[in-house]
Design a protein around this motif. Sequence first.
Motif, PDB file in Angstrom:
ATOM      1  N   ILE A 200       0.849  -1.186   0.000  1.00 55.39           N
ATOM      2  CA  ILE A 200       0.000   0.000   0.000  1.00 55.39           C
ATOM      3  C   ILE A 200       0.886   1.237   0.000  1.00 55.39           C
ATOM      4  O   ILE A 200       1.777   1.375   0.837  1.00 55.39           O
ATOM      5  CB  ILE A 200      -0.946   0.005   1.217  1.00 55.39           C
ATOM      6  CG1 ILE A 200      -1.924  -1.162   1.111  1.00 55.39           C
ATOM      7  CG2 ILE A 200      -1.672   1.338   1.322  1.00 55.39           C
ATOM      8  CD1 ILE A 200      -2.779  -1.369   2.339  1.00 55.39           C
TER       9      ILE A 200
ATOM     10  N   ALA B 147     -12.790   2.876   3.489  1.00 51.18           N
ATOM     11  CA  ALA B 147     -11.335   2.992   3.362  1.00 51.18           C
ATOM     12  C   ALA B 147     -10.955   2.697   1.915  1.00 51.18           C
ATOM     13  O   ALA B 147     -11.525   1.799   1.276  1.00 51.18           O
ATOM     14  CB  ALA B 147     -10.638   2.016   4.302  1.00 51.18           C
TER      15      ALA B 147
ATOM     16  N   TYR C  96      -0.733   4.555  -0.570  1.00 54.50           N
ATOM     17  CA  TYR C  96      -1.584   5.602  -0.001  1.00 54.50           C
ATOM     18  C   TYR C  96      -2.824   4.967   0.623  1.00 54.50           C
ATOM     19  O   TYR C  96      -3.322   3.952   0.147  1.00 54.50           O
ATOM     20  CB  TYR C  96      -2.046   6.596  -1.070  1.00 54.50           C
ATOM     21  CG  TYR C  96      -0.923   7.311  -1.761  1.00 54.50           C
ATOM     22  CD1 TYR C  96      -0.201   8.301  -1.105  1.00 54.50           C
ATOM     23  CD2 TYR C  96      -0.589   7.010  -3.069  1.00 54.50           C
ATOM     24  CE1 TYR C  96       0.833   8.964  -1.742  1.00 54.50           C
ATOM     25  CE2 TYR C  96       0.442   7.667  -3.722  1.00 54.50           C
ATOM     26  CZ  TYR C  96       1.145   8.638  -3.045  1.00 54.50           C
ATOM     27  OH  TYR C  96       2.178   9.286  -3.672  1.00 54.50           O
ATOM     28  N   TYR C  97      -3.331   5.611   1.678  1.00 52.41           N
ATOM     29  CA  TYR C  97      -4.525   5.142   2.393  1.00 52.41           C
ATOM     30  C   TYR C  97      -5.352   6.370   2.757  1.00 52.41           C
ATOM     31  O   TYR C  97      -4.812   7.374   3.223  1.00 52.41           O
ATOM     32  CB  TYR C  97      -4.092   4.413   3.665  1.00 52.41           C
ATOM     33  CG  TYR C  97      -5.231   3.952   4.558  1.00 52.41           C
ATOM     34  CD1 TYR C  97      -5.782   2.695   4.409  1.00 52.41           C
ATOM     35  CD2 TYR C  97      -5.730   4.785   5.561  1.00 52.41           C
ATOM     36  CE1 TYR C  97      -6.813   2.269   5.237  1.00 52.41           C
ATOM     37  CE2 TYR C  97      -6.760   4.367   6.390  1.00 52.41           C
ATOM     38  CZ  TYR C  97      -7.298   3.103   6.217  1.00 52.41           C
ATOM     39  OH  TYR C  97      -8.309   2.686   7.023  1.00 52.41           O
ATOM     40  N   THR C  98      -6.648   6.291   2.516  1.00 50.46           N
ATOM     41  CA  THR C  98      -7.541   7.377   2.913  1.00 50.46           C
ATOM     42  C   THR C  98      -8.893   6.794   3.293  1.00 50.46           C
ATOM     43  O   THR C  98      -9.209   5.651   2.951  1.00 50.46           O
ATOM     44  CB  THR C  98      -7.689   8.433   1.797  1.00 50.46           C
ATOM     45  OG1 THR C  98      -8.340   9.592   2.324  1.00 50.46           O
ATOM     46  CG2 THR C  98      -8.491   7.905   0.616  1.00 50.46           C
TER      47      THR C  98
ATOM     48  N   VAL D 168      -7.382   2.417  -0.748  1.00 47.03           N
ATOM     49  CA  VAL D 168      -5.924   2.337  -0.830  1.00 47.03           C
ATOM     50  C   VAL D 168      -5.476   2.457  -2.276  1.00 47.03           C
ATOM     51  O   VAL D 168      -6.232   2.166  -3.207  1.00 47.03           O
ATOM     52  CB  VAL D 168      -5.369   1.021  -0.232  1.00 47.03           C
ATOM     53  CG1 VAL D 168      -5.645   0.930   1.256  1.00 47.03           C
ATOM     54  CG2 VAL D 168      -5.905  -0.186  -0.971  1.00 47.03           C
TER      55      VAL D 168
ATOM     56  N   TRP E  10      -7.517   3.963  -7.201  1.00 48.42           N
ATOM     57  CA  TRP E  10      -7.706   3.545  -5.812  1.00 48.42           C
ATOM     58  C   TRP E  10      -8.543   2.269  -5.770  1.00 48.42           C
ATOM     59  O   TRP E  10      -9.305   1.976  -6.687  1.00 48.42           O
ATOM     60  CB  TRP E  10      -8.409   4.639  -5.019  1.00 48.42           C
ATOM     61  CG  TRP E  10      -7.580   5.870  -4.821  1.00 48.42           C
ATOM     62  CD1 TRP E  10      -7.374   6.872  -5.726  1.00 48.42           C
ATOM     63  CD2 TRP E  10      -6.847   6.237  -3.661  1.00 48.42           C
ATOM     64  NE1 TRP E  10      -6.560   7.834  -5.201  1.00 48.42           N
ATOM     65  CE2 TRP E  10      -6.219   7.473  -3.926  1.00 48.42           C
ATOM     66  CE3 TRP E  10      -6.658   5.648  -2.420  1.00 48.42           C
ATOM     67  CZ2 TRP E  10      -5.422   8.127  -2.993  1.00 48.42           C
ATOM     68  CZ3 TRP E  10      -5.867   6.296  -1.487  1.00 48.42           C
ATOM     69  CH2 TRP E  10      -5.259   7.512  -1.775  1.00 48.42           C
TER      70      TRP E  10
ATOM     71  N   PHE F  21     -10.878  -0.845   0.428  1.00 51.78           N
ATOM     72  CA  PHE F  21     -10.143  -1.682   1.373  1.00 51.78           C
ATOM     73  C   PHE F  21     -11.103  -2.014   2.504  1.00 51.78           C
ATOM     74  O   PHE F  21     -11.385  -1.181   3.361  1.00 51.78           O
ATOM     75  CB  PHE F  21      -8.915  -0.910   1.879  1.00 51.78           C
ATOM     76  CG  PHE F  21      -7.905  -1.745   2.598  1.00 51.78           C
ATOM     77  CD1 PHE F  21      -7.082  -2.610   1.905  1.00 51.78           C
ATOM     78  CD2 PHE F  21      -7.765  -1.646   3.969  1.00 51.78           C
ATOM     79  CE1 PHE F  21      -6.130  -3.368   2.567  1.00 51.78           C
ATOM     80  CE2 PHE F  21      -6.822  -2.401   4.649  1.00 51.78           C
ATOM     81  CZ  PHE F  21      -6.000  -3.267   3.946  1.00 51.78           C
TER      82      PHE F  21
END
Length: 66
Positions: free
Chosen positions: A6, A52, A8-10, A54, A32, A35
């Motif tokens: 991973i 979520a 990026y994660y938001t 990723v 993206w 997740f």
Amino acid sequence: MSDRKIKYYTILEFTSPHRLADSVQVYIKDGWVPFGGVAVRQEGHLTEFYQAMVKYEQSEHIQKVE
């Protein structure tokens, strides 16, 4: 087990499931990936929906399909 990492994660947050779904679609088009599942929080009359998202590192072994 996947060896993808991973990058990026938001977390997307909306008070409407339809707006959340629309936003998830926009993020997917930008590379993206959802997740996990949708989380729902209800407090009084307020309901919030979370997803979520990723973005994985690109691997030289994976070709991007367009």
